[in-house]
Design an enzyme around this catalytic site. Structure first.
Site, PDB file in Angstrom:
ATOM      1  N   SER A 130       0.832  -1.202   0.000  1.00 46.83           N
ATOM      2  CA  SER A 130       0.000   0.000   0.000  1.00 46.83           C
ATOM      3  C   SER A 130       0.868   1.253   0.000  1.00 46.83           C
ATOM      4  O   SER A 130       1.944   1.278   0.581  1.00 46.83           O
ATOM      5  CB  SER A 130      -0.921   0.018   1.227  1.00 46.83           C
ATOM      6  OG  SER A 130      -1.725   1.168   1.204  1.00 46.83           O
ATOM      7  N   LYS A 187      -4.580  -6.564   3.893  1.00 47.14           N
ATOM      8  CA  LYS A 187      -4.556  -5.492   2.892  1.00 47.14           C
ATOM      9  C   LYS A 187      -5.970  -5.154   2.430  1.00 47.14           C
ATOM     10  O   LYS A 187      -6.310  -3.988   2.208  1.00 47.14           O
ATOM     11  CB  LYS A 187      -3.690  -5.911   1.706  1.00 47.14           C
ATOM     12  CG  LYS A 187      -3.709  -4.954   0.504  1.00 47.14           C
ATOM     13  CD  LYS A 187      -3.279  -3.539   0.885  1.00 47.14           C
ATOM     14  CE  LYS A 187      -2.892  -2.671  -0.296  1.00 47.14           C
ATOM     15  NZ  LYS A 187      -3.856  -2.577  -1.365  1.00 47.14           N
ATOM     16  N   HIS A 190      -7.529  -3.046   5.020  1.00 47.54           N
ATOM     17  CA  HIS A 190      -6.945  -1.709   4.856  1.00 47.54           C
ATOM     18  C   HIS A 190      -7.698  -0.940   3.778  1.00 47.54           C
ATOM     19  O   HIS A 190      -8.095   0.212   3.964  1.00 47.54           O
ATOM     20  CB  HIS A 190      -5.464  -1.820   4.496  1.00 47.54           C
ATOM     21  CG  HIS A 190      -4.869  -0.583   3.894  1.00 47.54           C
ATOM     22  ND1 HIS A 190      -5.088  -0.215   2.575  1.00 47.54           N
ATOM     23  CD2 HIS A 190      -4.067   0.375   4.406  1.00 47.54           C
ATOM     24  CE1 HIS A 190      -4.471   0.917   2.317  1.00 47.54           C
ATOM     25  NE2 HIS A 190      -3.835   1.289   3.417  1.00 47.54           N
ATOM     26  N   ASN A 191      -7.908  -1.575   2.636  1.00 50.86           N
ATOM     27  CA  ASN A 191      -8.581  -0.898   1.534  1.00 50.86           C
ATOM     28  C   ASN A 191     -10.036  -0.582   1.864  1.00 50.86           C
ATOM     29  O   ASN A 191     -10.560   0.451   1.459  1.00 50.86           O
ATOM     30  CB  ASN A 191      -8.512  -1.756   0.266  1.00 50.86           C
ATOM     31  CG  ASN A 191      -7.134  -1.735  -0.375  1.00 50.86           C
ATOM     32  OD1 ASN A 191      -6.159  -1.364   0.257  1.00 50.86           O
ATOM     33  ND2 ASN A 191      -7.066  -2.139  -1.625  1.00 50.86           N
ATOM     34  N   TYR A 195     -11.906   3.024   1.941  1.00 53.18           N
ATOM     35  CA  TYR A 195     -13.197   3.399   1.344  1.00 53.18           C
ATOM     36  C   TYR A 195     -14.009   4.227   2.350  1.00 53.18           C
ATOM     37  O   TYR A 195     -14.589   5.259   2.001  1.00 53.18           O
ATOM     38  CB  TYR A 195     -13.999   2.142   0.980  1.00 53.18           C
ATOM     39  CG  TYR A 195     -13.789   1.587  -0.401  1.00 53.18           C
ATOM     40  CD1 TYR A 195     -12.524   1.185  -0.827  1.00 53.18           C
ATOM     41  CD2 TYR A 195     -14.854   1.430  -1.274  1.00 53.18           C
ATOM     42  CE1 TYR A 195     -12.333   0.642  -2.091  1.00 53.18           C
ATOM     43  CE2 TYR A 195     -14.680   0.889  -2.542  1.00 53.18           C
ATOM     44  CZ  TYR A 195     -13.414   0.494  -2.943  1.00 53.18           C
ATOM     45  OH  TYR A 195     -13.232  -0.041  -4.194  1.00 53.18           O
TER      46      TYR A 195
END
Length: 492
Positions: A130, A187, A190-191, A195
């Site tokens: 990231s 991950k 995390h994403n 959002y």
């Protein structure tokens, strides 16, 4: 070839090229390959000129240029392309070599590939990466998982190239996450949090713009002030910068942000998190709301048509309510601070949901995740990097079995202090018809989580009435079914 390379990388799009330059800058010799070999030549003759690079025109050449045990990382489009690359690598690699997938991959594929590659005698790593192209070049957040035996082999390089945090800027934002697909799952969360963060910031922007009437110059100053305080984060920082950018077209004028079409794109990782939350039965409502908000933004033409037909609230529909909102917004400085508090409280709920989902997934898959380390991985280099992640690490370091971040004293205190402002901001936005899906979802989550009793008793009664699904009671043990038609009051 006289000198073997320390690391191999396949895939020279923006992320791959920048990561390769990062690896070389830390003192490692790197071999690179791309399916379109003109990209290899362009890199070697361009940005990598004079550096410790070896450009390869085949996978066999790349593998042959590496020291043993060989470390080969792929940065290609997720899905079948990764499986194809694994099959192309296997004939040239030997027992103990490591294949690393650095793409945005669904964790189930990484679970499957880890077992498959291990069956061939090799080691496999699926790592979240990231930070975008800048992070790849200067120091990303890395979230590796897979075959545990691979970690000592990749650790020196991964921790060297990762972002660094701490008082002495020496703590790497890279630590082993767990077995099989754990790294890619972290991950994905995390994403998903990303959002939610982005949607919350966008709602704060619209409230400040449409309810308080702030200009772009004033918004720049507000976000600049917020970035100097407890909301300090990469996303707040870049939002500040966006409000200062002027239209870059030759015939353009004014601010660029006002010229951008309000239709958002998405790459799918937020949707993955939402879908998997439903599978686990955990309420990750913030990311789900944020995904839906992007979907609603994308139906631009339909919204334009609807705007000509559907109306919002009348200004004098509720005089007493209107007076309360007017009093709230009369002091612009106080209202801006109320929005800050609402954003902070909502953000805490978003992260709380993310870690609840990580806990559920870890239990489901036997990953034994270290949640404090997960927070530290996100402290630098990544898109959601923020000051308060240190507090999340502190919370899980003190209470490894912490059920929910909302229960930790530091976060409970913030929610207590912000609650009145949080509710008032949503009330003001609702009064003038400004949508606050994420702010409201966060508050609804908080209000639901803090209540000892919810109306699900009625829901269970309904299910038993129409489908004999049974229910449990609060006053005795066991599972029950009632003949509701016999118990009901007879219609007169």
């Amino acid at each position: 070839m006289s000198e073997k390379c320390d690391f191999g990388l396949i895939g020279l799009a923006v992320m791959g090229e920048n990561l390769a330059l990062n690896v070389e800058s830390r003192g490692y010799r790197i071999a690179v390959f791309n399916r379109s070999t003109d990209k290899v030549d362009a890199l070697i003759q361009g940005r990598a000129s004079g550096k410790n690079f070896v450009g390869c025109h085949s996978i066999e050449e790349l593998v042959g240029s590496l020291k043993r045990p060989r470390l080969v990382m792929t940065l290609v489009k997720a899905g079948p392309a990764v499986d194809d690359l694994i099959e192309q690598l296997l004939p040239y690699m030997e027992a103990g070599d490591v294949i690393i997938d650095g793409g945005n991959e669904h964790y189930t594929n990484t679970e499957r590939r880890t077992e498959y590659v291990e069956s061939k005698g090799l080691l496999y790593v699926g790592t979240g990466v990231s930070g975008g192209e800048e992070g790849a070049l200067k120091g990303p957040s890395l979230m590796p998982g897979g075959t545990a035996a691979a970690w000592p082999l990749i650790k020196p390089i991964f921790q060297a190239i990762s972002a660094k945090v701490g008082p002495n800027n020496d703590i790497p934002c890279c630590e082993w996450v767990g077995p099989r697909g754990a790294g890619h799952y972290v991950k994905m969360v995390h994403n998903g949090i990303e959002y939610g963060d982005m949607q919350l910031i966008c709602e704060a922007y619209q409230i400040l713009k449409e309810v308080a009437g702030l200009t772009n110059d004033e918004l720049y100053q507000v976000f600049s002030d917020w970035n100097d305080g407890e909301l300090q984060s990469y996303l707040i920082e870049i939002t500040r910068d966006i409000f200062s950018a002027k239209d870059d077209q030759p015939d353009g004028d004014g601010y660029l942000v006002d010229k951008i079409l309000d239709s958002a794109g998405a790459k799918g990782t937020g949707k993955w998190m939402s879908q998997l939350a439903l599978d686990l039965g955990v309420p990750s409502t913030l990311v789900t709301t944020a995904v839906y908000a992007r979907g609603l933004s994308a139906v631009k033409e339909a919204r334009v048509r609807a705007s000509k037909v559907l109306s919002g609230p009348a200004a004098d529909a509720n005089p007493l309510f209107g007076q309360a909102v007017s009093a709230l917004t009369a002091d612009r400085k106080a209202f801006v601070d109320a929005v800050r508090q609402a954003l902070y409280a909502s953000k805490i709920c978003s992260y709380a949901q993310g870690f609840v989902q990580l806990q559920a997934a870890s239990a489901e898959h036997g990953w034994s995740l270290n949640y404090g380390d997960c927070a530290l991985l996100w402290r630098g280099g990544c898109i959601i990097r923020a000051r308060f992640l240190d507090r999340i690490k502190e919370a899980f370091d003190e209470q490894p079995n912490l059920e929910n971040l909302l229960l930790y004293p530091f976060f409970k205190k913030i929610i207590d202090e912000s609650q009145a402002a949080w509710r008032a901001v949503i009330m003001a936005a609702t009064h003038v018809g400004v949508p606050t899906p994420a702010f409201s979802a966060a508050l609804d989550y908080y209000d639901s989580y803090r209540r000892e009793r919810l109306p699900a008793n009625l829901l269970q009664a309904q299910r038993d009435y129409f489908g004999a699904h049974t229910y449990r009671r609060v006053d005795r043990e066991g599972t029950f079914h009632s003949e509701w038609l016999e118990l009901r009051k007879q219609p007169s």
